[in-house]
Design a protein around this motif. Structure first.
Motif, mmCIF file in Angstrom:
data_model
loop_
_atom_site.group_PDB
_atom_site.id
_atom_site.type_symbol
_atom_site.label_atom_id
_atom_site.label_comp_id
_atom_site.label_asym_id
_atom_site.label_seq_id
_atom_site.Cartn_x
_atom_site.Cartn_y
_atom_site.Cartn_z
ATOM 1 N N PRO A 76 26.117 9.178 -25.240
ATOM 2 C CA PRO A 76 25.275 9.251 -24.821
ATOM 3 C C PRO A 76 25.087 10.226 -23.451
ATOM 4 O O PRO A 76 23.913 10.626 -23.444
ATOM 5 C CB PRO A 76 24.490 7.640 -25.391
ATOM 6 N N GLU A 77 25.446 9.729 -22.795
ATOM 7 C CA GLU A 77 25.509 10.626 -21.713
ATOM 8 C C GLU A 77 25.152 11.416 -20.725
ATOM 9 O O GLU A 77 25.112 12.203 -19.725
ATOM 10 C CB GLU A 77 26.255 9.066 -20.692
ATOM 11 N N LYS A 78 26.427 12.312 -22.578
ATOM 12 C CA LYS A 78 25.829 13.960 -22.048
ATOM 13 C C LYS A 78 25.510 14.581 -23.049
ATOM 14 O O LYS A 78 25.811 15.556 -23.597
ATOM 15 C CB LYS A 78 27.617 14.315 -22.311
ATOM 16 N N PHE A 91 15.456 -0.859 -16.011
ATOM 17 C CA PHE A 91 16.053 -2.012 -14.703
ATOM 18 C C PHE A 91 15.392 -2.939 -13.315
ATOM 19 O O PHE A 91 14.802 -2.631 -13.120
ATOM 20 C CB PHE A 91 17.402 -1.338 -13.900
ATOM 21 N N HIS A 93 16.183 -4.824 -11.797
ATOM 22 C CA HIS A 93 16.428 -5.045 -10.085
ATOM 23 C C HIS A 93 16.546 -3.608 -9.787
ATOM 24 O O HIS A 93 17.100 -4.054 -7.935
ATOM 25 C CB HIS A 93 17.940 -5.737 -10.156
ATOM 26 N N MET A 94 15.651 -2.879 -9.772
ATOM 27 C CA MET A 94 15.110 -1.730 -9.047
ATOM 28 C C MET A 94 13.411 -1.841 -9.578
ATOM 29 O O MET A 94 12.809 -1.839 -10.132
ATOM 30 C CB MET A 94 15.809 -0.429 -9.706
ATOM 31 N N TYR A 102 16.843 7.173 -10.457
ATOM 32 C CA TYR A 102 18.460 6.397 -11.433
ATOM 33 C C TYR A 102 18.989 8.193 -12.131
ATOM 34 O O TYR A 102 20.490 8.368 -12.429
ATOM 35 C CB TYR A 102 18.857 5.318 -11.964
ATOM 36 N N GLY A 103 18.243 9.116 -13.030
ATOM 37 C CA GLY A 103 18.856 9.346 -14.200
ATOM 38 C C GLY A 103 19.252 11.200 -13.035
ATOM 39 O O GLY A 103 19.606 11.246 -13.309
ATOM 40 N N SER B 461 20.981 3.104 -19.629
ATOM 41 C CA SER B 461 21.341 3.448 -18.663
ATOM 42 C C SER B 461 22.231 4.912 -19.090
ATOM 43 O O SER B 461 22.591 5.823 -18.526
ATOM 44 C CB SER B 461 22.397 2.671 -17.482
ATOM 45 N N ASN B 462 23.027 4.819 -20.147
ATOM 46 C CA ASN B 462 23.699 5.926 -20.946
ATOM 47 C C ASN B 462 22.410 7.054 -21.130
ATOM 48 O O ASN B 462 22.904 8.227 -21.075
ATOM 49 C CB ASN B 462 24.436 5.233 -21.736
ATOM 50 N N GLY B 465 22.392 9.887 -18.590
ATOM 51 C CA GLY B 465 23.570 10.490 -18.666
ATOM 52 C C GLY B 465 24.335 9.427 -17.356
ATOM 53 O O GLY B 465 25.047 10.153 -16.854
ATOM 54 N N VAL B 466 24.129 8.793 -17.307
ATOM 55 C CA VAL B 466 26.019 8.313 -16.355
ATOM 56 C C VAL B 466 26.064 7.011 -17.852
ATOM 57 O O VAL B 466 25.737 6.586 -18.425
ATOM 58 C CB VAL B 466 24.131 6.816 -15.656
ATOM 59 N N GLY B 467 26.986 7.286 -17.165
ATOM 60 C CA GLY B 467 29.019 6.386 -18.215
ATOM 61 C C GLY B 467 28.450 4.907 -17.994
ATOM 62 O O GLY B 467 28.307 4.683 -16.983
ATOM 63 N N ASN B 468 29.781 4.798 -18.859
ATOM 64 C CA ASN B 468 30.116 3.430 -19.287
ATOM 65 C C ASN B 468 30.445 2.554 -17.641
ATOM 66 O O ASN B 468 30.005 1.134 -17.475
ATOM 67 C CB ASN B 468 30.981 3.008 -20.260
ATOM 68 N N ARG B 470 29.820 3.373 -14.252
ATOM 69 C CA ARG B 470 28.616 3.364 -13.500
ATOM 70 C C ARG B 470 27.982 2.219 -13.861
ATOM 71 O O ARG B 470 27.579 2.195 -13.052
ATOM 72 C CB ARG B 470 28.325 5.262 -13.129
ATOM 73 N N THR B 471 27.555 2.785 -14.834
ATOM 74 C CA THR B 471 26.653 1.549 -15.207
ATOM 75 C C THR B 471 27.219 0.356 -14.945
ATOM 76 O O THR B 471 26.009 -0.550 -14.792
ATOM 77 C CB THR B 471 25.973 2.174 -17.753
ATOM 78 N N LYS B 474 26.690 -0.606 -11.812
ATOM 79 C CA LYS B 474 25.451 -0.370 -10.936
ATOM 80 C C LYS B 474 24.262 -1.349 -11.627
ATOM 81 O O LYS B 474 23.315 -1.574 -10.746
ATOM 82 C CB LYS B 474 24.728 0.898 -11.434
ATOM 83 N N ILE B 475 23.810 -1.341 -13.061
ATOM 84 C CA ILE B 475 23.034 -2.472 -13.308
ATOM 85 C C ILE B 475 24.109 -3.360 -13.847
ATOM 86 O O ILE B 475 22.972 -3.867 -13.502
ATOM 87 C CB ILE B 475 22.632 -1.563 -15.131
#
Lengths: 329, 553
Positions: A76-78, A91, A93-94, A102-103, B461-462, B465-468, B470-471, B474-475
């Motif tokens: 998914p992240e790609k 999120f 806590h942000m 974040y993204g 988070s995914n 664009g953030v990978g597992n 780092r997620t 950070k999260i």
């Protein structure tokens, strides 16, 4: 832009299918609504497109690139797909600003971009607040800003308004889709509410029990539904059985099935092509409309809606041939 | 047109293709760790096939019935004691108002701070010839009649009184969450409090009570120190004897296998009783608990009833230890004792750290794996908690000795290097064993806090664009910090108290407080055992109180 080919997913090793052999295509810039009852596979379909689930069969292409097939799976992240969740999933806590940042943390103008999208959803002045300090509608707008910040190729909104009350819902729906259309992003909007779908989508996909049963422009779906199920999604319809056809002296093609929308019935209108006498046996006051339970001369009972609260007990009821919906089944 | 959606997409060929597509690094890491966790148990199973040792027939003829009889006796006797103390105190503090109730609520947990073998040393000291009881009786001019506690009944009492808080905690949680409306309904129907307790609350609380009971019984079967000191033959002492005195690993393996069977039988019984009954009354967090106010005389009786197990399980043994400590601190408290303390804390901290990391890996990597079966079997990692420490130790010895021998041969053959033992008898094997045994202790609190975080949060988070990994940092990590902290503390406590596994696997030059206390007691210097014991108790007590605060919240 988005190409889906024979997509199938089962959660019980083939005993039943959450999604069965679904294929469709979306053009760049389309805003499309995905409509179905709960359990129809809407969420499974968008989770497959997002890469949060793996399909059992079929191919998904985004901008020509295969992101999911039997041999290939892009995580998914790609995928460059933005997703706005039903429960917002901010999120906790942000701050809003951090959420949006974040993204895009690797981009050069990240601060500027984050401020820009927050301004776009009208929350630029609240960027240092935390999600729990916001109302549901505000949280939803932050979720949208966060998803839009990285300029996704495709934006998915999964039942974005289902946690909001009716008044807010309509207002927010229009606001959000103004923003979505202004950005020109290709979007899929998942909903079980056909009113929402009709109001904002260029195109509507109807899912039933995991299968795609119709895909068309909003106006066409209303006037030319391809099944009685689709017709009934967009308003109360009455199936015109052979008995009703003879009651109204309106013989139709026996190879097909037919229905007519509740609102196409006319009371005491002499110009109707097909008319019969009826007796009102029950009135239910619904506010805007009154529901009448009618007993036709031939003995069948049907219920229709009318704006006239003071209808006489004995009436004429009728409709025109052009309003009859015909289905091949 | 291809007919997807029909049966053929679940043919072997399609499944294989999907397996290949969905096998990511997370799945492989998860499976690797699970393999390491189950390796000790599998090793015992495999080793069974190399046959029993020479003394096995002797043990079967002369000792096995003894082991079995004693272990069953302990299960029933300890079970009765913990039920009596655990359920009654839980009911009283949950339903009645009396002076110092709040203090009693957490005092009742403190017996858990003292390992069973230390309670055993203390009671032996109280009842022995020349012991504390005799001194007191003679001081007030009464005649001393010796009451022999060093037998299996005494052992059951000692273990029961130090383990009842498990039942207290699980049943109190149930009685507190149980809506007042049920009690009120029963009373409105004219049923008295005694009948309500036995007819309504007790049957409904049964799953919760048995869940606590099963933890007690696992600890009973795990015990080595107390049984050894009291001279009662149990499976655990039998395993030690075959391994160390008889030097017959094969026999130790056979006894371990039998003990595993007993433990799994208990677990299956628990699962069975739970499956049939599940009363989840709706928990209302804002619910106020209305406690009964009874007459001052009855309040005093309730207070004394609740105080009794605290006195027996905590105050009395600690008083005895403090008394001993005042007599021996000059001999015991020296540089080498300080070294042992540091080693003990170091090992416990290191193990807690490793266990938390492994638990996090199991929970999150399995989630990130796209293979359904990997997600389903990740929970297997907690299995070690059911296995007695001595058995885990034996299970670790088998593969580590095997790997060491193989490595020595290979290194000698290839490079002519004398490698020596790199696993057996080193900290690596010890910490490996601790992790296998205590992974559940880390896994459960982390998992339960992780479950409170909606899946949509890491998913979004995914999607950004953030990978597992780092997620996670950070999260998820910031959101599950409390779970990780309590996991860390709980493992730390358990390692500090642990005896049988440590005795078998500790490196020669390393010592822990628990082992030191055990060595003093074995060498007829039980008074000297008081200082290391008190060190353990104080260190364990602080976090026990802290965690109870969290529980009460």
């Amino acid at each position: 832009m988005l190409d889906i080919e024979s997509l199938s997913k089962s959660f019980d090793k083939g005993k039943s299918f959450a999604l069965k052999n679904v294929s469709f295509h979306l053009k760049e810039g389309d805003v499309c609504a995905l409509v179905g009852e709960s359990g129809s596979g809407k969420t499974t379909l968008v989770r497959l497109i997002a890469g949060l689930e793996t399909p059992d069969a079929g191919v998904i292409r985004l901008n020509g690139e295969v992101v999911s097939s039997l041999n290939n799976f892009v995580p998914p992240e790609k995928r460059k797909v933005g997703l706005v969740f039903q429960d917002y999933a901010l999120f906790p806590h942000m701050t809003l600003f951090k959420n949006v940042l974040y993204g895009i943390s690797k981009e050069k103008n990240k601060n500027q971009r984050a401020q820009e999208v927050l301004n776009l959803v009208g929350l630029g002045g609240m960027k240092d607040r935390y999600p729990h300090q916001l109302s549901g509608g505000q949280q939803q707008r932050v979720a949208l800003a966060r998803a839009l910040a990285p300029n996704p190729a495709l934006l998915i909104l999964d039942e974005p308004f289902s946690n909001l009350d009716a008044m807010l819902r309509m207002q927010l729906r229009n606001e959000i889709f103004e923003i979505v259309k202004a950005t020109g992003v290709t979007a899929i909007f998942v909903t079980h509410d056909t009113q929402d779908a009709l109001a904002v989508a260029d195109e509507i996909l109807i899912l039933q029990r995991g299968e795609l049963i119709q895909k068309d422009e909003a106006a066409n779906l209303y006037t030319k539904p391809n099944s009685i199920y689709v017709a009934s999604l967009f308003g109360n319809t009455i199936q015109l059985s052979h008995e009703l056809q003879s009651a109204f002296k309106c013989p139709l093609n026996p190879e097909c099935s037919h229905a007519i929308r509740n609102e196409n019935f006319a009371i005491n209108n002499e110009e109707c092509e097909h008319v019969t006498h009826a007796q009102v046996i029950k009135r239910t006051f619904l506010g805007h409309d009154t529901q009448l339970l009618l007993k036709l001369d031939s003995g069948q009972k049907i219920s229709v809606l009318t704006k006239d609260r003071n209808v006489a007990d004995l009436i004429k009821i009728g409709f025109n041939s052009k309003d009859v919906l015909e289905f091949n089944s | 047109m291809k007919q997807a959606g029909s049966k053929n997409i679940f043919s072997f060929k399609y499944r294989l293709k999907r397996l290949k597509r969905d096998s990511n690094k997370w799945a492989i890491f998860t499976l690797l760790i699970l393999f390491l966790i189950v390796l000790p148990i599998v090793s015992i199973g495999v080793k069974l096939f190399s046959g029993p040792g020479e003394t096995w027939s002797h043990i079967v003829d002369n000792l096995l019935l003894d082991y079995l009889g004693n272990s069953l006796f302990l299960i029933f006797a300890c079970g009765a004691i913990v039920l009596l103390f655990g359920v009654s105190t839980a009911w009283l503090v949950a339903r009645y108002e009396f002076p110092l109730r709040k203090q009693m609520e957490w005092l009742l947990i403190l017996p858990l701070a003292i390992p069973g073998y230390i309670v055993a040393y203390a009671y032996a000291g109280i009842f022995d010839y020349g012991g504390t009881l005799q001194l007191i009786l003679e001081a007030v001019g009464l005649e001393f009649v010796r009451f022999d506690i060093m037998n299996k009944s005494g052992l059951a009492f000692v273990l029961g009184i130090s383990l009842f808080p498990y039942v207290y905690v699980s049943s109190r949680a149930f009685f507190l969450n149980q809506a007042n409306s049920l009690m009120e309904a029963s009373e409105m129907l004219g049923v008295g409090p005694v009948k309500t307790f036995f007819k309504l609350m007790l049957p409904m609380a049964r799953p919760a009570i048995v869940a606590g009971l099963i933890l007690v019984l696992m600890e009973v079967l795990n015990d080595y120190g107390a049984a050894k000191y009291f001279g009662v033959n149990t499976f655990t002492t039998g395993i030690f004897r075959s391994w160390f005195s008889l030097e017959e690993p094969e026999t130790a393996v056979y006894l371990s296998a039998l003990l595993i069977v007993i433990v799994f039988t208990l677990i299956l019984l628990e699962k069975f009783q739970r499956r049939k009954l599940r009363f989840n009354s709706n928990r209302d967090n804002n619910m106020r608990i209305y406690r009964k106010k009874v007459s001052p005389k009855n309040q005093l009786i309730i207070f004394l009833a609740v105080l009794l197990p605290v006195v027996l399980g905590f105050l009395l043994p600690v008083a005895q230890l403090i008394y001993w400590a005042t007599l021996t601190y000059e001999n015991v408290f020296n540089l080498s004792f300080l070294t042992i303390s540091v080693q003990s804390f170091g090992i416990a901290l290191l193990t807690a750290f490793v266990s938390v990391i492994i638990a996090v890996i199991l929970i999150f990597f399995s989630k990130w794996s796209r293979l359904g079966f990997v997600k389903n079997i990740a929970k297997l990692g907690v299995l070690g908690y059911a296995i007695p420490g001595a058995v885990v130790a034996i299970g670790i010895m088998i593969p580590t000795i095997f790997i060491d021998r193989w490595l020595i041969d290979v290194m000698d053959y290839l490079f002519n290097v004398d490698l020596g033992l790199i696993l057996t008898g080193t900290l690596v094997a010890l910490i490996y064993a601790y992790v296998v045994r205590f992974l559940a202790v880390a896994y459960n609190p982390i998992e339960s806090t992780a479950l409170k975080v909606s899946n949509a949060i890491p998913d979004s988070s995914n999607m950004l664009g953030v990978g597992n990994l780092r997620t996670f940092f950070k999260i998820e990590f910031p959101l599950i910090r409390t779970g990780i902290a309590s996991a860390f503390i709980l493992v730390f406590i358990d390692v500090l108290k642990e005896l049988p596994l440590t005795l078998i696997l500790k490196p020669f030059h390393v010592n822990t407080l628990a082992v030191k206390a055990y060595e003093y007691a074995s060498d007829e210097m039980v008074m000297e055992a008081a200082i290391p014991s008190l060190f353990i108790i104080v260190t364990v007590m602080l976090p026990v109180i802290f965690l109870n605060r969290l529980l009460i919240k």
